[in-house]
Enzyme design. Sequence first.
Site, PDB file in Angstrom:
ATOM      1  N   ILE A  36      17.774  22.241 -11.079  1.00 12.27           N
ATOM      2  CA  ILE A  36      16.444  22.351 -10.482  1.00 12.27           C
ATOM      3  C   ILE A  36      16.398  23.532  -9.497  1.00 12.27           C
ATOM      4  O   ILE A  36      15.430  24.290  -9.472  1.00 12.27           O
ATOM      5  CB  ILE A  36      16.074  21.017  -9.776  1.00 12.27           C
ATOM      6  CG1 ILE A  36      15.951  19.887 -10.815  1.00 12.27           C
ATOM      7  CG2 ILE A  36      14.776  21.154  -8.989  1.00 12.27           C
ATOM      8  CD1 ILE A  36      15.750  18.489 -10.239  1.00 12.27           C
ATOM      9  N   VAL A  79      26.260  23.799   2.657  1.00 15.58           N
ATOM     10  CA  VAL A  79      25.228  23.391   3.624  1.00 15.58           C
ATOM     11  C   VAL A  79      25.750  22.393   4.661  1.00 15.58           C
ATOM     12  O   VAL A  79      25.126  22.191   5.691  1.00 15.58           O
ATOM     13  CB  VAL A  79      23.961  22.796   2.944  1.00 15.58           C
ATOM     14  CG1 VAL A  79      23.198  23.856   2.185  1.00 15.58           C
ATOM     15  CG2 VAL A  79      24.301  21.607   2.057  1.00 15.58           C
ATOM     16  N   ASN A 108      17.232  21.681  -1.430  1.00 12.43           N
ATOM     17  CA  ASN A 108      17.374  21.115  -2.778  1.00 12.43           C
ATOM     18  C   ASN A 108      18.792  20.608  -3.058  1.00 12.43           C
ATOM     19  O   ASN A 108      18.974  19.705  -3.862  1.00 12.43           O
ATOM     20  CB  ASN A 108      16.981  22.174  -3.806  1.00 12.43           C
ATOM     21  CG  ASN A 108      17.476  21.836  -5.197  1.00 12.43           C
ATOM     22  OD1 ASN A 108      16.927  20.979  -5.877  1.00 12.43           O
ATOM     23  ND2 ASN A 108      18.557  22.492  -5.631  1.00 12.43           N
ATOM     24  N   ALA A 109      19.808  21.207  -2.407  1.00 16.80           N
ATOM     25  CA  ALA A 109      21.203  20.821  -2.701  1.00 16.80           C
ATOM     26  C   ALA A 109      21.345  19.308  -2.584  1.00 16.80           C
ATOM     27  O   ALA A 109      20.885  18.705  -1.609  1.00 16.80           O
ATOM     28  CB  ALA A 109      22.155  21.525  -1.736  1.00 16.80           C
ATOM     29  N   TYR A 161      23.159   7.144  -2.360  1.00 15.89           N
ATOM     30  CA  TYR A 161      22.159   8.146  -2.763  1.00 15.89           C
ATOM     31  C   TYR A 161      20.739   7.673  -2.404  1.00 15.89           C
ATOM     32  O   TYR A 161      19.947   8.426  -1.827  1.00 15.89           O
ATOM     33  CB  TYR A 161      22.288   8.375  -4.270  1.00 15.89           C
ATOM     34  CG  TYR A 161      21.396   9.442  -4.846  1.00 15.89           C
ATOM     35  CD1 TYR A 161      21.711  10.792  -4.715  1.00 15.89           C
ATOM     36  CD2 TYR A 161      20.255   9.104  -5.578  1.00 15.89           C
ATOM     37  CE1 TYR A 161      20.899  11.777  -5.281  1.00 15.89           C
ATOM     38  CE2 TYR A 161      19.443  10.074  -6.146  1.00 15.89           C
ATOM     39  CZ  TYR A 161      19.773  11.412  -6.004  1.00 15.89           C
ATOM     40  OH  TYR A 161      18.969  12.378  -6.568  1.00 15.89           O
ATOM     41  N   LYS A 175      17.968   9.514  -0.010  1.00 14.20           N
ATOM     42  CA  LYS A 175      16.695  10.024  -0.535  1.00 14.20           C
ATOM     43  C   LYS A 175      15.505   9.339   0.132  1.00 14.20           C
ATOM     44  O   LYS A 175      14.421   9.932   0.246  1.00 14.20           O
ATOM     45  CB  LYS A 175      16.658   9.877  -2.060  1.00 14.20           C
ATOM     46  CG  LYS A 175      17.687  10.780  -2.765  1.00 14.20           C
ATOM     47  CD  LYS A 175      17.432  12.256  -2.493  1.00 14.20           C
ATOM     48  CE  LYS A 175      18.383  13.166  -3.216  1.00 14.20           C
ATOM     49  NZ  LYS A 175      18.130  14.592  -2.933  1.00 14.20           N
TER      50      LYS A 175
HETATM   51  P1  NAD Z   1      22.692  19.782  -9.926  1.00 15.62           P
HETATM   52  O1  NAD Z   1      23.925  19.007  -9.666  1.00 15.62           O
HETATM   53  O2  NAD Z   1      22.483  20.378 -11.273  1.00 15.62           O
HETATM   54  O3  NAD Z   1      22.559  20.959  -8.843  1.00 15.62           O
HETATM   55  C1  NAD Z   1      22.803  20.755  -7.483  1.00 15.62           C
HETATM   56  C2  NAD Z   1      23.308  22.041  -6.865  1.00 15.62           C
HETATM   57  O4  NAD Z   1      23.566  21.779  -5.467  1.00 15.62           O
HETATM   58  C3  NAD Z   1      24.628  22.521  -7.489  1.00 15.62           C
HETATM   59  O5  NAD Z   1      24.545  23.888  -7.832  1.00 15.62           O
HETATM   60  C4  NAD Z   1      25.646  22.273  -6.384  1.00 15.62           C
HETATM   61  O6  NAD Z   1      26.726  23.202  -6.383  1.00 15.62           O
HETATM   62  C5  NAD Z   1      24.789  22.425  -5.132  1.00 15.62           C
HETATM   63  N1  NAD Z   1      25.440  21.801  -3.983  1.00 15.62           N
HETATM   64  C6  NAD Z   1      26.054  20.597  -3.935  1.00 15.62           C
HETATM   65  N2  NAD Z   1      26.611  20.422  -2.712  1.00 15.62           N
HETATM   66  C7  NAD Z   1      26.325  21.525  -1.981  1.00 15.62           C
HETATM   67  C8  NAD Z   1      26.645  21.938  -0.667  1.00 15.62           C
HETATM   68  N3  NAD Z   1      27.396  21.169   0.144  1.00 15.62           N
HETATM   69  N4  NAD Z   1      26.206  23.140  -0.223  1.00 15.62           N
HETATM   70  C9  NAD Z   1      25.477  23.944  -1.050  1.00 15.62           C
HETATM   71  N5  NAD Z   1      25.150  23.611  -2.317  1.00 15.62           N
HETATM   72  C10 NAD Z   1      25.571  22.399  -2.775  1.00 15.62           C
HETATM   73  O7  NAD Z   1      21.484  18.800  -9.546  1.00 15.62           O
HETATM   74  P2  NAD Z   1      19.928  18.848  -9.928  1.00 15.62           P
HETATM   75  O8  NAD Z   1      19.691  17.850 -10.991  1.00 15.62           O
HETATM   76  O9  NAD Z   1      19.465  20.230 -10.135  1.00 15.62           O
HETATM   77  O10 NAD Z   1      19.307  18.250  -8.580  1.00 15.62           O
HETATM   78  C11 NAD Z   1      18.735  19.038  -7.553  1.00 15.62           C
HETATM   79  C12 NAD Z   1      18.106  18.097  -6.531  1.00 15.62           C
HETATM   80  O11 NAD Z   1      17.155  17.264  -7.169  1.00 15.62           O
HETATM   81  C13 NAD Z   1      19.113  17.162  -5.859  1.00 15.62           C
HETATM   82  O12 NAD Z   1      18.750  17.002  -4.497  1.00 15.62           O
HETATM   83  C14 NAD Z   1      18.922  15.867  -6.626  1.00 15.62           C
HETATM   84  O13 NAD Z   1      19.290  14.763  -5.849  1.00 15.62           O
HETATM   85  C15 NAD Z   1      17.442  15.907  -6.896  1.00 15.62           C
HETATM   86  N6  NAD Z   1      16.980  15.076  -8.028  1.00 15.62           N
HETATM   87  C16 NAD Z   1      17.329  15.360  -9.325  1.00 15.62           C
HETATM   88  C17 NAD Z   1      16.841  14.554 -10.359  1.00 15.62           C
HETATM   89  C18 NAD Z   1      17.137  14.831 -11.828  1.00 15.62           C
HETATM   90  O14 NAD Z   1      16.621  14.137 -12.684  1.00 15.62           O
HETATM   91  N7  NAD Z   1      17.925  15.827 -12.158  1.00 15.62           N
HETATM   92  C19 NAD Z   1      16.040  13.458 -10.063  1.00 15.62           C
HETATM   93  C20 NAD Z   1      15.730  13.183  -8.738  1.00 15.62           C
HETATM   94  C21 NAD Z   1      16.189  14.010  -7.733  1.00 15.62           C
END
Ligand code: NAD
Length: 452
Positions: free
Chosen positions: A224, A267, A293-294, A358, A362
């Site tokens: 995302i 972060v 977003n992380a 989690y 959230k």
């Molecule tokens: P993803 O795991 O593909 O990407 C997350 C990114 O965050 C990764 O590139 C990771 O390296 C980075 N990250 C993790 N820890 C970090 C840190 N300490 N410092 C800097 N960067 C860090 O996840 P995604 O699916 O793209 O999710 C993005 C956001 O959306 C998250 O907050 C997740 O909780 C939320 N989300 C996702 C979904 C879904 O369906 N994919 C649903 C609800 C919420």
Amino acid sequence: MPDAPSTDFYAAFVKSGPGSFLASRLGLPQPPVLRRYQAGKPALGGPVLLGGKGRLVEPVRELLADYDLVVNNGGARGAEKLGGAVFDATGITSIDELVGLFEFFGPQMRSLGNSARLVVLGTTPELIEDLDEHIVQRALEGFTRSVAKELRDGATAQLVYVHPGAATGASGLASTLRFLLSGKSAYVDAQVIRVTDKDATAPADWDKPLAGKVALVTGAARGIGATIAEVLSRDGAHVIAADIPAAGEALSEVANKVGGTALPLDVTSADAGKKIAELVKSRHSGLDIIVNNAGITRDKLLANMDEGRWNSVMAVNLKAPKQLVDDLLAEDALNEGGAVVDVSSIAGIAGNRGQTNYGATKAGVIGLVDAYTPVLAKKNITINAVAPGFIETAMTAAIPLATRQAGRLMNSLQQGGQTVDVAETIAYFAAPASAAVTGNVVRVCGQSLLGA
Ligand code: NAD
């Protein structure tokens, strides 16, 4: 923007000739193809019907002067399908007058085109003194959420509550209406958005609403976050793409693609805020937009949860989004008129088995939005959150097939969302034109049944 690779073989199958035949014979769901934003293409697939007798109908007519509007004529033109229908319900002050909803929308239900948009405009109930008016304005929510469940072909319905004191021109409403009346809100369904009484300035170009702004996106190396970087850059922002140092090449690729800056950064590190502040002060004149977003998951049933899993999820998902804002404010690196956008999840609203850590973070993000809204308003900075539902990413592709398929279908649009759907909602919150939009949590979940 290309869609994320989908593993939705079911959707592909029911769109094929034999698959579609079989699905209709067996009464299986056939997910519609959602109309999404494309620069230079009309926002909607047909005209927008505008009706109602409240204080907003005239300002809205002016705000949407460049839309193909049909005003109060009782229906679409001839056989033309409607692209949208906006009803100003702010004039409704008694239970009897609620019939206006039925009278306006009822006749249109069969004339809606693919991905049509229904929007109800009301007055923020908790700010209304009159008891009857408070009750009926609150009733709009049940109408909107119910009609959204009756819509087909990717059509959606939303409710926008506008502050009773909003100036006559209601300029603060423009960005919300344009977001909702476009493919940018393709996977946003049955949501309630509150708009304050602040005025907002329209951008010189609605296709470049972030022109001249500097935006930080955390977790931008993939999923995302990478799409958020692309969409913010498309909208005119310079993007600082941050991710853990181990993300290395993927992060550079994203930053290069969007003509932005790669910032390897954990972060959760104590000096994260300071590093960002140094960068934006030395190379830019401060930061305008932060997208927290992380995020990580470390799932286990509570009985099997260890402290490491608990603490790491708290650190990345909740402590860091708060600390970054605190540090950037302390360093005076966050500009007046800026925007903070956090990423929550429907797991923080509905709860999810195996995700006590989690889910807590959230939901905490929603608390962060609530708590910081008045604090940041003093500096004219907005704070909002998106709560994604099932989004097609590497994360959700790893879910076992049956659970994954159930996740996709358990919403009114009968499919998973794309990363671009989350990113468009974030871009809407981040824009200076959304200065009147603060304190909101918008789900990007296709009206998921979870936590609804
Ligand atoms: P993803 O795991 O593909 O990407 C997350 C990114 O965050 C990764 O590139 C990771 O390296 C980075 N990250 C993790 N820890 C970090 C840190 N300490 N410092 C800097 N960067 C860090 O996840 P995604 O699916 O793209 O999710 C993005 C956001 O959306 C998250 O907050 C997740 O909780 C939320 N989300 C996702 C979904 C879904 O369906 N994919 C649903 C609800 C919420």
